[in-house]
Design a protein around this motif. Structure first.
Motif, PDB file in Angstrom:
ATOM      1  N   GLY A 194       0.812  -1.215   0.000  1.00 15.18           N
ATOM      2  CA  GLY A 194       0.000   0.000   0.000  1.00 15.18           C
ATOM      3  C   GLY A 194       0.841   1.258   0.000  1.00 15.18           C
ATOM      4  O   GLY A 194       0.487   2.266  -0.630  1.00 15.18           O
ATOM      5  N   THR A 195       1.978   1.220   0.703  1.00 13.24           N
ATOM      6  CA  THR A 195       2.888   2.369   0.720  1.00 13.24           C
ATOM      7  C   THR A 195       3.429   2.647  -0.676  1.00 13.24           C
ATOM      8  O   THR A 195       3.539   3.797  -1.100  1.00 13.24           O
ATOM      9  N   ALA A 196       3.777   1.574  -1.384  1.00 16.21           N
ATOM     10  CA  ALA A 196       4.263   1.725  -2.753  1.00 16.21           C
ATOM     11  C   ALA A 196       3.215   2.409  -3.638  1.00 16.21           C
ATOM     12  O   ALA A 196       3.529   3.334  -4.391  1.00 16.21           O
ATOM     13  N   CYS A 197       1.973   1.954  -3.526  1.00 16.03           N
ATOM     14  CA  CYS A 197       0.899   2.532  -4.351  1.00 16.03           C
ATOM     15  C   CYS A 197       0.660   3.993  -3.991  1.00 16.03           C
ATOM     16  O   CYS A 197       0.521   4.844  -4.877  1.00 16.03           O
ATOM     17  N   ALA A 198       0.639   4.291  -2.685  1.00 13.55           N
ATOM     18  CA  ALA A 198       0.421   5.670  -2.251  1.00 13.55           C
ATOM     19  C   ALA A 198       1.544   6.582  -2.733  1.00 13.55           C
ATOM     20  O   ALA A 198       1.313   7.736  -3.115  1.00 13.55           O
ATOM     21  N   GLY A 199       2.780   6.075  -2.736  1.00 19.63           N
ATOM     22  CA  GLY A 199       3.902   6.879  -3.188  1.00 19.63           C
ATOM     23  C   GLY A 199       3.829   7.211  -4.658  1.00 19.63           C
ATOM     24  O   GLY A 199       4.187   8.319  -5.083  1.00 19.63           O
ATOM     25  N   ILE A 200       3.367   6.267  -5.474  1.00 17.56           N
ATOM     26  CA  ILE A 200       3.212   6.524  -6.912  1.00 17.56           C
ATOM     27  C   ILE A 200       2.127   7.569  -7.141  1.00 17.56           C
ATOM     28  O   ILE A 200       2.264   8.465  -7.980  1.00 17.56           O
ATOM     29  N   ILE A 201       1.038   7.467  -6.388  1.00 11.35           N
ATOM     30  CA  ILE A 201      -0.022   8.472  -6.499  1.00 11.35           C
ATOM     31  C   ILE A 201       0.510   9.842  -6.111  1.00 11.35           C
ATOM     32  O   ILE A 201       0.263  10.842  -6.790  1.00 11.35           O
ATOM     33  N   ARG A 202       1.288   9.900  -5.019  1.00  6.96           N
ATOM     34  CA  ARG A 202       1.802  11.175  -4.531  1.00  6.96           C
ATOM     35  C   ARG A 202       2.730  11.851  -5.544  1.00  6.96           C
ATOM     36  O   ARG A 202       2.635  13.049  -5.782  1.00  6.96           O
TER      37      ARG A 202
END
Length: 292
Positions: A94-102
């Motif tokens: 989830g952290t990986a996905c949130a970072g790409i969104i950010r």
């Protein structure tokens, strides 16, 4: 003989036909046409929910979260409940996905709902509960870099995806990494995403042969991970948040866009889509095939 009915339930305008009204009774205010750069927005004002394994709080490549929740399942009754949590991320996904969104939409608001446990484990009913909660909260975009292969959840997920679509809560869902049947990415009411292997980190492609609708960077990409670190990884999971971030930029610039307009904007801005000149038939040569 078919009957036509106009009816409504409380809080909705469920219209089955247009009788006794005309165009002036249905005013629609639209945003301006797409600019040369369809992703000119920054994500500001757009609320994004990552339904995944949680998000590590204050990771330098993610930043602060607007909120963090977890779906808890009662071992005895089997019931589920969504609670606030400060437990962060269980496995890094989830952290990986949130970072790409950010990094794609730096000013969007990101929230997290944890439905996966350690070793990427999860169940269909917990996924359904987390997704239902996110839809009920009215998030503009919901990132689903996961799916379930359990077909008995398909109908409930389909109904929920349709409800989200008409409520303007857009589900961006990852295709499975292997050629198996899974849900909800197969539904037409979601934006479905797979990965490409091109070098351009800001390139997305439209797939003329769905059900996968768009391809985005997801091969050997650098993503944030647990402990404030980064890793390089591959999968459709990491292409999906790029499309979520791009969608946040589009909605930030044009907040009145509906889900089908958003899909059209993603389609028109895809690198492999060329807008050809329209060819008009001479007068008298137009045909109407509606009765064929």
């Amino acid at each position: 003989m078919a009957t036509t009915t106009t009816g409504a339930s409380p809080g909705t305008a469920l219209t089955w036909s247009l009788r006794g009204r005309g165009p002036d009774d249905l005013p629609v205010v639209a945003d301006p046409a797409l600019a040369d750069d369809p992703g000119a927005g920054t994500g500001r004002g757009v609320r994004v929910c990552v339904v995944d394994s949680g998000v590590e709080r204050d990771h330098p490549l993610v930043g602060p979260l607007a909120g963090s929740w977890v779906v808890v399942k009662d071992a005895e009754s089997g019931g589920t409940e969504v609670r606030e949590t400060d437990t962060g991320d269980t496995c890094g996904h989830g952290t990986a996905c949130a970072g790409i969104i950010r990094r794609t939409a730096p000013e969007c608001e990101i929230s997290s709902v944890r439905v996966l446990g350690e070793r990427f484990s999860g169940t269909g009913d917990v996924l359904l509960a987390g997704l239902r909660w996110a839809v009920d909260q009215g998030f503009d975009l919901i990132n689903l870099s996961l799916s379930t292969t359990r077909t008995h959840f398909a109908q409930d997920l389909h109904d929920l995806a349709d409800r989200a679509y008409f409520a303007r809560s857009v589900l961006v869902a990852s295709a499975h990494n292997t050629p198996v049947e899974s849900f909800p990415w197969r539904f037409a009411s979601v934006i479905s995403v797979g990965s490409h292997q091109e070098d351009d980190p800001a390139l997305h492609l439209y797939n003329p042969s769905p059900p996968v609708e768009f391809f985005a960077p997801g091969q050997n990409v650098t993503v944030p991970w647990l402990g404030g670190a980064t890793i390089r990884t591959t999968g459709n999971s990491f292409a999906t948040p790029y499309i979520t971030g791009l969608s946040a930029r589009l909605l930030s610039a044009r907040p009145r866009m509906t889900p089908f307009q958003l899909k059209s904007a993603l389609y028109l801005s895809a690198a492999n889509v060329r807008v050809a000149p329209r060819h008009h038939l001479p007068a008298g040569e137009a045909s109407d095939d509606s009765e064929n």
